[in-house]
Design an enzyme around this catalytic site. Sequence first.
Site, short mmCIF file in Angstrom:
data_model
loop_
_atom_site.label_atom_id
_atom_site.label_comp_id
_atom_site.label_asym_id
_atom_site.label_seq_id
_atom_site.Cartn_x
_atom_site.Cartn_y
_atom_site.Cartn_z
N GLY A 207 36.07 26.51 16.31
CA GLY A 207 36.40 26.18 14.60
C GLY A 207 34.85 25.52 14.07
O GLY A 207 35.04 25.37 12.99
N TYR B 128 49.17 39.03 25.37
CA TYR B 128 48.30 38.53 24.66
C TYR B 128 47.45 39.63 23.66
O TYR B 128 47.33 38.87 22.85
CB TYR B 128 47.40 37.33 25.69
CG TYR B 128 46.29 36.78 25.03
CD1 TYR B 128 46.22 36.24 23.87
CD2 TYR B 128 44.55 37.36 25.01
CE1 TYR B 128 44.98 35.19 22.64
CE2 TYR B 128 43.26 36.53 23.80
CZ TYR B 128 43.85 36.34 23.05
OH TYR B 128 42.67 35.35 22.37
N TRP C 271 37.11 34.39 42.16
CA TRP C 271 38.21 35.57 42.29
C TRP C 271 37.58 37.28 42.52
O TRP C 271 36.66 37.27 42.12
CB TRP C 271 38.85 35.70 40.51
CG TRP C 271 39.85 34.54 41.37
CD1 TRP C 271 40.15 33.17 41.39
CD2 TRP C 271 41.28 34.38 40.72
NE1 TRP C 271 41.26 32.30 41.69
CE2 TRP C 271 41.61 33.17 41.48
CE3 TRP C 271 41.87 35.40 39.56
CZ2 TRP C 271 43.37 32.99 40.55
CZ3 TRP C 271 43.06 34.70 39.14
CH2 TRP C 271 44.00 33.35 39.53
N ARG D 222 31.38 42.03 32.00
CA ARG D 222 32.05 41.67 30.67
C ARG D 222 30.72 41.38 30.11
O ARG D 222 29.43 41.54 30.54
CB ARG D 222 32.09 39.90 30.86
CG ARG D 222 33.49 39.88 31.93
CD ARG D 222 35.32 40.69 31.27
NE ARG D 222 35.91 40.43 31.46
CZ ARG D 222 36.25 41.27 32.44
NH1 ARG D 222 35.40 42.58 32.59
NH2 ARG D 222 37.44 41.35 33.74
#
Length: 322
Positions: free
Chosen positions: A19, A139, A205, A212
């Site tokens: 923001g 989500y 993990w 990505r």
Amino acid sequence: MDKLAGKRILLTGGSGFLGRPVHERLLGRGAAEVFSPRSAEYDLRERDAVRQALADTRPDVVVHLAAVVGGIGANMATPGQFFYDNAIMGIQLIEESRLAGVERFVCVGTVCAYPKHAPTPFREEDLWNGYPEETNAPYGLAKKMLLVQLQAYRQQYGFDGVYLLPVNLYGPSDNFDERTSHVIPALIKKSLDALESNAEEIVCWGTGRASREFLYVDDAAEGIVAAADSYSSGEPVNLGSGSEITIAELTELIAELVGFNGRIVWDDSKPDGQPRRWLDISRAEREFGFRAGTSLRDGLQQTIDWYRARRAETVGVAGGAA
């Protein structure tokens, strides 16, 4: 062009990681005023608060960034909260903005809305061809419903709603809380912790084979504001860098930039999340001229430098307090 010049803009999530740079760039595009209230002032999950925010700010344009977000662990721990909070905030804000006569609504969605096995690079046309990856589906679907709402409102009411799909963001001021952070800040913190404690290894993990795509936060802000200023279509638009990297390669790069030379161990009892994320970014470049300008290596270095300085400040404050 110039849909922002002289306008009053309500920016939800305007005090957050994404923001703040969006706020700066909206003013740079000639907005008359940009209002970035905090959630403590207006809880967007409450309809009366949404109405009050719109009444108090009287915006011509709403840019909706506010979201409840987190990494795989947070998504798995609180899927109900992630679904409800994100859906209800957006649904009510869009409806109340329409009723209040807002001219233009820009909604920032999520790459988590894409199907788990969408062909790469992800094209906007493939958004509905399957179910999202399970760990973040609540989500992703909550945010995806806002696209449906905006398209329905455009059809029925002529409401000018724009929907953007940014890929994973990173950069200075990111969330480094190990309970809720995304992969880049989590790996930076893990590597620095290991370096400072002389640890011989870090444990990560998954398998490291998932891939990505990452977008530097300032580039994301540029893309969002460019779309807000010059894009008027109901079709969603990807915002990304156009390149992918495996999590294993990313971890090695972060370790190199931090200076950690120990072993990297993969805990494959933990989930990888979505197998691949890589966006087709041609629509954003074609429709409003957006192309990311920050390389992953440069963006990571700036993020690491910022976090190192923040850690040093924290240590200094703690030392002074003692």
